[in-house]
Motif scaffolding. Structure first.
Motif, short mmCIF file in Angstrom:
data_model
loop_
_atom_site.label_atom_id
_atom_site.label_comp_id
_atom_site.label_asym_id
_atom_site.label_seq_id
_atom_site.Cartn_x
_atom_site.Cartn_y
_atom_site.Cartn_z
N MET A 67 7.37 64.95 -40.64
CA MET A 67 6.50 64.75 -39.46
C MET A 67 5.47 65.38 -39.06
SD MET A 67 8.62 62.30 -38.56
CE MET A 67 7.98 61.71 -37.20
N GLY A 68 5.25 66.50 -39.79
CA GLY A 68 3.89 67.18 -39.83
C GLY A 68 3.01 66.33 -40.52
N ASN A 69 3.14 65.87 -41.56
CA ASN A 69 2.18 65.05 -42.27
C ASN A 69 2.10 63.44 -41.58
OD1 ASN A 69 1.70 66.90 -44.27
ND2 ASN A 69 3.18 65.77 -45.62
N GLN A 70 3.14 63.18 -40.62
CA GLN A 70 3.16 62.01 -39.90
C GLN A 70 2.04 62.35 -38.78
OE1 GLN A 70 4.39 58.83 -39.74
NE2 GLN A 70 4.96 59.00 -41.75
N GLN A 71 2.05 63.56 -38.26
CA GLN A 71 1.30 64.23 -37.14
C GLN A 71 -0.25 64.09 -37.59
OE1 GLN A 71 1.50 68.16 -35.82
NE2 GLN A 71 2.70 67.14 -34.06
N SER A 72 -0.24 64.55 -38.78
CA SER A 72 -1.91 64.64 -39.16
C SER A 72 -2.30 63.45 -39.64
CB SER A 72 -1.83 65.78 -40.21
OG SER A 72 -1.23 65.23 -41.31
N GLY A 73 -1.56 62.25 -39.98
CA GLY A 73 -2.16 61.08 -40.79
C GLY A 73 -2.29 61.32 -42.10
N LYS A 74 -1.76 62.27 -42.73
CA LYS A 74 -1.82 62.36 -44.25
C LYS A 74 -0.67 61.42 -44.79
CE LYS A 74 -3.38 67.22 -44.52
NZ LYS A 74 -2.66 68.84 -44.98
N GLN A 75 0.40 61.22 -44.27
CA GLN A 75 1.32 60.39 -44.75
C GLN A 75 0.70 59.02 -44.88
OE1 GLN A 75 5.60 61.13 -43.49
NE2 GLN A 75 5.84 61.55 -45.75
N GLN A 76 0.30 58.54 -43.77
CA GLN A 76 -0.12 57.11 -43.55
C GLN A 76 -1.25 56.89 -44.68
OE1 GLN A 76 0.22 59.22 -41.18
NE2 GLN A 76 1.03 58.46 -39.45
N THR A 77 -2.26 57.78 -44.73
CA THR A 77 -3.24 57.62 -45.58
C THR A 77 -2.74 57.61 -47.10
OG1 THR A 77 -4.74 58.91 -44.47
CG2 THR A 77 -5.42 58.62 -46.87
N ALA A 78 -1.86 58.41 -47.51
CA ALA A 78 -0.89 58.52 -48.93
C ALA A 78 -0.56 57.13 -49.25
CB ALA A 78 -0.26 59.54 -49.00
N LEU A 79 0.27 56.64 -48.14
CA LEU A 79 0.96 55.49 -48.51
C LEU A 79 0.03 54.26 -48.61
CD1 LEU A 79 3.51 53.66 -48.75
CD2 LEU A 79 3.60 53.40 -46.27
N ALA A 80 -1.04 54.17 -47.80
CA ALA A 80 -2.09 53.33 -47.89
C ALA A 80 -2.71 53.14 -49.04
CB ALA A 80 -3.22 53.41 -46.83
N MET A 81 -3.03 54.50 -49.79
CA MET A 81 -3.54 54.67 -51.11
C MET A 81 -2.91 53.89 -52.30
SD MET A 81 -5.43 58.49 -50.68
CE MET A 81 -5.80 58.40 -52.41
N ALA A 82 -1.30 54.28 -52.00
CA ALA A 82 -0.39 53.68 -53.07
C ALA A 82 -0.23 52.37 -53.12
CB ALA A 82 0.89 54.41 -52.40
N VAL A 83 -0.18 51.90 -51.71
CA VAL A 83 -0.09 50.21 -51.53
C VAL A 83 -1.37 49.57 -52.25
CG1 VAL A 83 -0.13 48.36 -50.12
CG2 VAL A 83 1.42 50.48 -49.72
N LEU A 84 -2.42 50.06 -51.92
CA LEU A 84 -3.69 49.66 -52.51
C LEU A 84 -3.75 49.77 -53.89
CD1 LEU A 84 -6.62 48.68 -52.54
CD2 LEU A 84 -7.49 50.93 -52.03
N ALA A 85 -3.41 50.94 -54.58
CA ALA A 85 -3.05 50.63 -56.23
C ALA A 85 -2.33 49.99 -56.80
CB ALA A 85 -2.71 52.50 -56.34
#
Length: 422
Positions: A67-85
């Motif tokens: 939830m820390g990475n959820q709070q910072s937006g890091k997890q959303q960005t990482a998943l977006a990069m993974a879906v794009l890849a």
């Protein structure tokens, strides 16, 4: 249909035998590729909507996700990069197999189960429809349903093999197991080591130097369990596992900082914590006798495991230890490394501090950030293994300097703590 994919990754071999119940048609692959521009432009909006939707329907998953990475937006960005890849490489999934293996280690460390893939798939497809609206035609949704199904089959199959391997590896287990804190040792003004033994007296698990364990704690401040990965900072042995945790001192701690401080303040000798079996693929290779360890801050922890294990080895290795941190007070393991250097004359160490006191000045201590040019007689050896761990900018800078100086990427290994963005 059974597909066998064999690839060489960093001169190691990863073999996947995948049994797919369905395969994407050529038309569906074309449709997935047609959504790539949408994912590039709005991938983070999609994944942000996805996580919000999933947590609304399944709030219990907040105990599993960071939830820390959820709070910072890091997890959303990482998943977006993974879906794009995944979309970009839908016709050549072999390209993504190293990432699949990396994620598989993380998932088995978190004890992810097949039914959770169904939950993720349900809310990912719903999010595609809700975010893309009219652009999410039936054909687009069908194509992404098939694509996600194929990816889920791949991940579930790979992770099943990893779980089975844990059952067959000496001392390892699947899921969570209670370990007792044998002792706490302060390594610096910021870093404390926790020595862990199984509460039931069972054997310390086997692991490969560089691997990590997951630690599960309950945070009263947010009323959630949270799980974090910590590198094992000692060589394999029969007596204990050791993790070394940096205390965060920011007045406005995010959730990640709360966990490190909880461990420092609330977990003492004799207390029990739940951990998962060792996992991770940032591990020692056996390509060349020469190993170069490059770390920034707390990034030295997996490299300490590697260094200690090589020091105990009967093999002749040429070792180079390069570490950067703010100052001598926050540096951990200085005495241990000095002791190893005295035992093994082949170990050369170089220390970078942002500020150097006159009493510390010497040919192996340098002021400023990591700078290979400051090291006397430094040469970029093409026949060496390079292991790098630290903050993202630190890793990127080190990797760039190595590759710019003709070091083959196959011999460069790095570990980025947190969601992968490099």
């Amino acid at each position: 249909m059974i597909v066998i994919i064999r690839i060489d990754e960093n001169v190691g071999v990863i073999l996947f035998k995948i049994k797919f119940t369905t395969m994407l048609s050529d038309k569906q692959k074309e449709i997935i590729l047609s959504t790539v521009p949408l994912l590039r432009a709005g991938g983070v909006a999609l994944t942000t909507h996805f996580y919000s939707r999933m947590f609304t329907h399944h709030p219990e998953l907040k105990n599993l996700f960071n939830m820390g990475n959820q709070q910072s937006g890091k997890q959303q960005t990482a998943l977006a990069m993974a879906v794009l890849a995944y979309a970009e490489n839908i016709s050549n999934p072999a390209v993504l197999m190293p990432a699949v293996d990396l994620i598989g280690h993380k998932h088995t460390s978190l004890n992810i189960q097949p039914e959770q893939y169904h939950i993720v798939g349900t809310h990912l497809l719903a999010s595609i429809k809700e975010v893309l609206q009219d652009l999410a035609t039936d054909d687009v949704l069908d194509a992404w349903k098939a694509a996600y199904g194929q990816l889920a089959e791949l991940m579930i199959g790979h992770e099943a093999k990893m779980y089975e391997s844990k059952k067959q590896t000496n001392g390892q287990w699947v899921g969570w197991k209670n370990f007792k804190v044998l002792k706490k040792v302060q390594e610096s003004t910021e870093i404390t080591s926790f020595y862990l033994v199984a509460e039931d007296g069972s054997a310390v698990p086997d692991f490969t130097p560089g691997q990590y364990i997951s630690v599960q704690v309950f945070l009263p401040n947010i009323n959630l369990h949270q799980i974090r990965q910590y590198s094992i900072s000692c060589a394999p042995n029969k007596d204990y596992l050791r993790i070394s945790v940096k205390r965060e001192r920011n007045e406005k701690l995010d959730i990640n900082g709360m966990i490190s401080n909880f461990l420092h303040d609330e977990v003492h000798q004799g207390n029990v914590v739940a951990i998962s079996a060792p996992a991770g693929n940032f591990t020692l290779q056996n390509l060349f006798p020469k190993k170069v360890f490059i770390s920034g801050g707390i990034g030295q922890t997996p490299l300490m495991s590697m260094l200690e294990s090589l020091n105990q080895s009967t093999k002749s290795n040429e070792l180079v230890w390069i570490h950067a941190c703010r100052n001598a007070e926050v540096r951990a393991f200085a005495d241990q490394i000095e002791s190893i250097a005295k035992e093994d004359q082949k170990l050369k160490q170089h220390q970078f501090y942002e500020v150097v006191n006159e009493t510390l000045a010497g040919k192996e201590v340098y002021e400023g950030m990591l700078d290979f040019s400051k090291i006397e007689k430094w040469q970029f050896d093409p026949e060496a293994e390079y292991y790098i761990c630290g903050p993202k900018p630190f890793i990127e800078k080190a990797v760039k300097e190595l590759t710019d100086n003709k070091i083959n990427e196959k011999y460069i290994f790095f570990e980025e703590f947190g969601p992968k963005s490099i």
